[in-house]
Design a protein around this motif. Sequence first.
Motif, PDB file in Angstrom:
ATOM      1  N   LYS A   8     -13.840 -14.233  16.649  1.00 26.29           N
ATOM      2  CA  LYS A   8     -13.606 -15.312  17.070  1.00 26.29           C
ATOM      3  C   LYS A   8     -14.344 -16.430  16.892  1.00 26.29           C
ATOM      4  CE  LYS A   8     -10.989 -13.395  21.001  1.00 26.29           C
ATOM      5  NZ  LYS A   8     -11.007 -13.420  22.746  1.00 26.29           N
ATOM      6  N   ILE A  11     -13.937 -17.211  13.002  1.00 24.26           N
ATOM      7  CA  ILE A  11     -12.912 -18.016  12.707  1.00 24.26           C
ATOM      8  C   ILE A  11     -13.173 -19.582  13.231  1.00 24.26           C
ATOM      9  CG2 ILE A  11     -10.438 -18.276  13.558  1.00 24.26           C
ATOM     10  CD1 ILE A  11     -10.303 -15.195  13.449  1.00 24.26           C
ATOM     11  N   ALA A  12     -13.666 -19.660  14.353  1.00 26.45           N
ATOM     12  CA  ALA A  12     -13.931 -20.962  14.974  1.00 26.45           C
ATOM     13  C   ALA A  12     -14.885 -21.905  13.956  1.00 26.45           C
ATOM     14  CB  ALA A  12     -14.396 -20.799  16.299  1.00 26.45           C
ATOM     15  N   TRP A  13     -15.910 -21.352  13.538  1.00 27.31           N
ATOM     16  CA  TRP A  13     -16.740 -22.006  12.721  1.00 27.31           C
ATOM     17  C   TRP A  13     -16.182 -22.048  11.284  1.00 27.31           C
ATOM     18  CZ3 TRP A  13     -20.437 -24.753  13.947  1.00 27.31           C
ATOM     19  CH2 TRP A  13     -21.167 -24.459  15.283  1.00 27.31           C
ATOM     20  N   THR A  14     -15.400 -21.460  10.993  1.00 25.59           N
ATOM     21  CA  THR A  14     -14.773 -21.695   9.647  1.00 25.59           C
ATOM     22  C   THR A  14     -13.843 -22.774   9.736  1.00 25.59           C
ATOM     23  OG1 THR A  14     -14.862 -19.198   9.226  1.00 25.59           O
ATOM     24  CG2 THR A  14     -13.096 -20.538   7.970  1.00 25.59           C
ATOM     25  N   ILE A  15     -13.112 -22.785  10.895  1.00 28.42           N
ATOM     26  CA  ILE A  15     -12.111 -23.851  10.965  1.00 28.42           C
ATOM     27  C   ILE A  15     -12.895 -25.274  11.190  1.00 28.42           C
ATOM     28  CG2 ILE A  15     -10.449 -24.902  12.622  1.00 28.42           C
ATOM     29  CD1 ILE A  15      -9.693 -22.011  13.288  1.00 28.42           C
ATOM     30  N   VAL A  16     -13.848 -25.241  11.908  1.00 29.01           N
ATOM     31  CA  VAL A  16     -15.023 -26.485  12.139  1.00 29.01           C
ATOM     32  C   VAL A  16     -15.392 -26.926  10.704  1.00 29.01           C
ATOM     33  CG1 VAL A  16     -16.925 -27.265  13.058  1.00 29.01           C
ATOM     34  CG2 VAL A  16     -15.368 -26.094  14.414  1.00 29.01           C
ATOM     35  N   SER A  17     -15.783 -25.800   9.888  1.00 30.97           N
ATOM     36  CA  SER A  17     -16.428 -26.136   8.626  1.00 30.97           C
ATOM     37  C   SER A  17     -15.418 -26.834   7.791  1.00 30.97           C
ATOM     38  CB  SER A  17     -16.934 -24.848   7.981  1.00 30.97           C
ATOM     39  OG  SER A  17     -18.072 -24.336   8.857  1.00 30.97           O
ATOM     40  N   VAL A  18     -14.066 -26.315   7.668  1.00 31.24           N
ATOM     41  CA  VAL A  18     -13.000 -26.945   6.838  1.00 31.24           C
ATOM     42  C   VAL A  18     -12.603 -28.414   7.309  1.00 31.24           C
ATOM     43  CG1 VAL A  18     -10.604 -26.564   6.227  1.00 31.24           C
ATOM     44  CG2 VAL A  18     -12.300 -24.568   6.156  1.00 31.24           C
ATOM     45  N   ILE A  19     -12.593 -28.527   8.617  1.00 38.88           N
ATOM     46  CA  ILE A  19     -12.178 -29.956   8.972  1.00 38.88           C
ATOM     47  C   ILE A  19     -13.329 -30.838   8.731  1.00 38.88           C
ATOM     48  CG2 ILE A  19     -11.896 -31.272  11.100  1.00 38.88           C
ATOM     49  CD1 ILE A  19     -10.523 -28.981  12.389  1.00 38.88           C
TER      50      ILE A  19
END
Length: 191
Positions: A8, A11-19
């Motif tokens: 989790k 996934i959260a860090w990946t989403i934050v990095s993409v944004i």
Amino acid sequence: MALKPRHKRRIAWTIVSVIATAMLAFIIAPSMITLNKFKPMIENAIATQTNVETKLNGDIHFSLLSGAKIVAHDVNVPTAQIGSVMLSIPFGDLFNLKNPHIQPSVTVYDADINIAQLSPANFNHTVNIYDSNIHFMGRDFHIISAKMQNNKFHGIIRTQHHKYDVEFSGNTFHITNKYNNLDIVGNFFDN
């Protein structure tokens, strides 16, 4: 099957990095793209909407910070050589630069302005001027900041020795220097 806490977090860090990467690209990318191929169209829009014939000699960039803005460098107008001009346009006009609608505020930086005689400005836009020089009647003045709007001028102007608050409205002027207790009010008359 439920995700493990470490998955989790990943996934959260990946989403934050993409944004964060998308936002950074949104801020940085426009400054690397020039609009030089649209110079004639932008010059025509400026002349039509501001009543000022303009020649854009330098690069033209755009910015998306706090709205869509076009920044043109090395600009010539009949009475000035301007370091850069910032024009605000509606965001949608960035995709149709054949006739961009210039918002009613133009910002000028690093201008060299020649004034032969004082007369009311005939601009239908607000003009903000920063860090510019005026040559008038054989003297040089430095505009720290000024605003021209509706045939009115209000600015802070510096000479070699003093700084003045200057206001013009029609043929009336008001010049003050609070450090020297200077307060001059007067009218211009046609000769």
